[in-house]
Design a protein around this motif. Sequence first.
Motif, PDB file in Angstrom:
ATOM      1  N   THR A 105       0.828  -1.202   0.000  1.00  0.00           N
ATOM      2  CA  THR A 105       0.000   0.000   0.000  1.00  0.00           C
ATOM      3  C   THR A 105       0.865   1.255   0.000  1.00  0.00           C
ATOM      4  OG1 THR A 105      -1.741  -1.187   1.188  1.00  0.00           O
ATOM      5  CG2 THR A 105      -1.843   1.219   1.216  1.00  0.00           C
ATOM      6  N   ASP A 106       1.892   1.259   0.859  1.00  0.00           N
ATOM      7  CA  ASP A 106       2.793   2.412   0.923  1.00  0.00           C
ATOM      8  C   ASP A 106       3.504   2.641  -0.416  1.00  0.00           C
ATOM      9  OD1 ASP A 106       2.063   2.774   3.527  1.00  0.00           O
ATOM     10  OD2 ASP A 106       3.824   1.782   4.377  1.00  0.00           O
ATOM     11  N   ALA A 107       3.768   1.533  -1.146  1.00  0.00           N
ATOM     12  CA  ALA A 107       4.448   1.638  -2.440  1.00  0.00           C
ATOM     13  C   ALA A 107       3.467   1.818  -3.595  1.00  0.00           C
ATOM     14  CB  ALA A 107       5.301   0.386  -2.674  1.00  0.00           C
ATOM     15  N   HIS A 108       2.160   1.930  -3.255  1.00  0.00           N
ATOM     16  CA  HIS A 108       1.103   2.110  -4.258  1.00  0.00           C
ATOM     17  C   HIS A 108       1.086   0.961  -5.274  1.00  0.00           C
ATOM     18  CE1 HIS A 108       0.540   6.088  -2.605  1.00  0.00           C
ATOM     19  NE2 HIS A 108       1.823   6.351  -2.802  1.00  0.00           N
ATOM     20  N   LYS A 109       1.349  -0.257  -4.790  1.00  0.00           N
ATOM     21  CA  LYS A 109       1.344  -1.435  -5.657  1.00  0.00           C
ATOM     22  C   LYS A 109       0.153  -2.356  -5.388  1.00  0.00           C
ATOM     23  CE  LYS A 109       6.388  -1.641  -6.222  1.00  0.00           C
ATOM     24  NZ  LYS A 109       7.615  -2.472  -6.016  1.00  0.00           N
ATOM     25  N   ASN A 110      -0.696  -1.988  -4.448  1.00  0.00           N
ATOM     26  CA  ASN A 110      -1.829  -2.846  -4.090  1.00  0.00           C
ATOM     27  C   ASN A 110      -3.010  -2.581  -5.020  1.00  0.00           C
ATOM     28  OD1 ASN A 110      -2.154  -0.262  -2.992  1.00  0.00           O
ATOM     29  ND2 ASN A 110      -3.571  -1.002  -1.411  1.00  0.00           N
ATOM     30  N   THR A 111      -2.810  -2.866  -6.277  1.00  0.00           N
ATOM     31  CA  THR A 111      -3.839  -2.648  -7.292  1.00  0.00           C
ATOM     32  C   THR A 111      -4.894  -3.748  -7.228  1.00  0.00           C
ATOM     33  OG1 THR A 111      -2.624  -3.948  -8.926  1.00  0.00           O
ATOM     34  CG2 THR A 111      -2.106  -1.588  -8.783  1.00  0.00           C
ATOM     35  N   PRO A 112      -6.065  -3.534  -7.811  1.00  0.00           N
ATOM     36  CA  PRO A 112      -7.069  -4.613  -7.876  1.00  0.00           C
ATOM     37  C   PRO A 112      -6.517  -5.881  -8.511  1.00  0.00           C
ATOM     38  CG  PRO A 112      -8.078  -2.531  -8.452  1.00  0.00           C
ATOM     39  CD  PRO A 112      -6.617  -2.258  -8.327  1.00  0.00           C
ATOM     40  N   GLU A 113      -5.689  -5.724  -9.531  1.00  0.00           N
ATOM     41  CA  GLU A 113      -5.098  -6.897 -10.170  1.00  0.00           C
ATOM     42  C   GLU A 113      -4.180  -7.631  -9.214  1.00  0.00           C
ATOM     43  OE1 GLU A 113      -3.876  -9.928 -12.469  1.00  0.00           O
ATOM     44  OE2 GLU A 113      -5.621  -8.613 -12.744  1.00  0.00           O
ATOM     45  N   TRP A 114      -3.423  -6.908  -8.407  1.00  0.00           N
ATOM     46  CA  TRP A 114      -2.536  -7.541  -7.401  1.00  0.00           C
ATOM     47  C   TRP A 114      -3.352  -8.378  -6.422  1.00  0.00           C
ATOM     48  CZ3 TRP A 114      -1.957  -7.229  -2.061  1.00  0.00           C
ATOM     49  CH2 TRP A 114      -0.769  -7.761  -1.534  1.00  0.00           C
ATOM     50  N   TYR A 115      -4.465  -7.815  -5.954  1.00  0.00           N
ATOM     51  CA  TYR A 115      -5.319  -8.555  -5.017  1.00  0.00           C
ATOM     52  C   TYR A 115      -5.913  -9.800  -5.686  1.00  0.00           C
ATOM     53  CZ  TYR A 115      -5.293  -5.082  -1.261  1.00  0.00           C
ATOM     54  OH  TYR A 115      -4.922  -4.272  -0.216  1.00  0.00           O
TER      55      TYR A 115
END
Length: 637
Positions: A105-115
């Motif tokens: 989240t802090d790295a702004h990588k928690n995208t819907p696709e990541w989940y």
Amino acid sequence: MRRSPCRKGRPTKVLRLLAEKYPTKESVYEKLIYLQSQLSLPKGVEHFMSDLHGEYDSFFHILNNCSGVIREKVDYVFGERLSPEEKAEFCTLIYYPKEKIEQMTDAHKNTPEWYRRNLSQLLELSKLMSYKYPASKVNGFIPKRFESVIVELMNTRPEADHAQFLYHKRLLSTIVQIDSGADFIQAFTVLIKRLAVDRLHIVGDFFDRGNRPDAILNRLMKHPSVDIQWGNHDVLWMGAALGSETCIAAVVRNSLRYDNTDVLERGYGISLRPLSAFAARIYPDERPIRAAERAVTMMMFKLEGQLIRRNPDFQMDSRLLLDRIDFRSSCAVLGDGRRYELENAYFPTIDSAAGDPYQLTAEEQEILEDLRSYFVESAVLQRHVDYLYQKGSLYTRCNGNLLFHGCVPLEEDGSLRTICYGGREYRGRQWFDFCEDMAREAWLHGGGHALDFMYFLWCGRLSPLSGREFKTFERALIADESTWKEPSDPYYRYIDQVETCEMVLREFGLDPKRGHIINGHVPVKVRKGESPVKAGGRAIIIDGGFCKAYHKKTGISGYTLISNSRGLRLLEHQHIANVREALRENHDIESVSETVELQSCRTTVGDTDEGRLIQDEITDLYNLLLAYQNGLLKPSE
């Protein structure tokens, strides 16, 4: 032989009670089908660890990655579909889901696709790992708030049908869409860790050396399936919590000696201020922690001497050494009759002219009473000790294996040693049972003699948890290191002989040809070429030095013994990553696997202790069904 279900044409009380639980023939059918089929499943995975000694960081990582088993499952399921870097990051997510999600989240990588991708991979891994369990047991492993949705996901077959594929895809998409992806990831990781390890055995010694045994116990108290075999350090703390002043003095001394007072003061709220102030006054030239150690060491020697004199059956007279000090020449006469110079001859709390060096001063007694009140009134410590008594024992027989921390006292010729205590003779299993009864007597009823026995279990030569003669006096006061050698029970020499292992297994009612002895207590010196596997695999010593203080001695970072349906293997941990390493660089545990025993056919649930209980239940259910069919009991409509 099991009793007949009927007595003089009437159903027994057992059958009547069973009929209340299964009031219809259909309910009996359902349970019989379920139990009979369960017997054919592979046995659950058991993990064995010992001698954690307060090393919370290492234990926490081992618990989270299930001793490396999860990484093995990830490699098996995903193979070359994921790169090594992707698998390492996925594993870190399983080990530390909350922290990893925060990092993403802090790295702004928690995208819907990541989940969606990670939920799909967690689901795939969970399905494979669940195959050896009945569905009802798997459902019980899932956190209740997420059970219905995860069960639905586990039952989808997207690879078999296009409609199923669309249904599966919509389930995952909706989880992400409503912003519950993080919660479901954490729920899946709980499930995976439970599927990886069915039962955890801790073969003794939570306390001393490391600084967070309290955190280890807090973590274990949340674990759903664990048993404990007490170690000698554990019973010392248990005795202290129950009010033994001798145990309290030894606990405080150990904590000071290892510069480890946080567990006392922060973990359990036990203040050392009165002791520290007293020590600073009588040892003004010492550093505060060393002064406190010296002060409490003298109190311990005095209390130990009093305890030994009132308990001759402990056979610890060789430790009565304060009265063998020649204060004029600063020497002590030891058991070999030789005089040894003392390293420090300053004894401000002993009145050499008074005649009894074991007499506490009034100030020492006041300090000990103050410490005792802290120990017995610490709610956290009392909760932990209650847990150790509820989940623990001196030994455990589980699935043909014998688990205990220390030794079975033997004679010099390797036979079971006969121990005389209280006018009776004990040997082997009888001695273990008596020692456990005394430990539980201290917990349930207190009493001076039972509390004294807790100290004996800590350091007595005849204690099955110790099995060696402690040389605390010599190590503390005499510079000549030749006096420091601690004679140990012959068990530690004979454990490498097949005949001894088979004798011990028979003594405890286990199959000597198929059973194993699993011990801790004695660190295995891997660095010097020592093997933890003894007597061709009949005994395994799993103290590999979790504690950092032992890493130089053992050359490794601990062991985990794993028992699964195919046999036994031992994981030798070379390096155990901490949370920061795992999150920053996706570092994992580095281990070497050694197969101890490989079976030609799988061990099923039916071959285990649980299987025997299930078989008894099946017999009762068949008897109930027969009673329904014969009209002795009337089933509900």
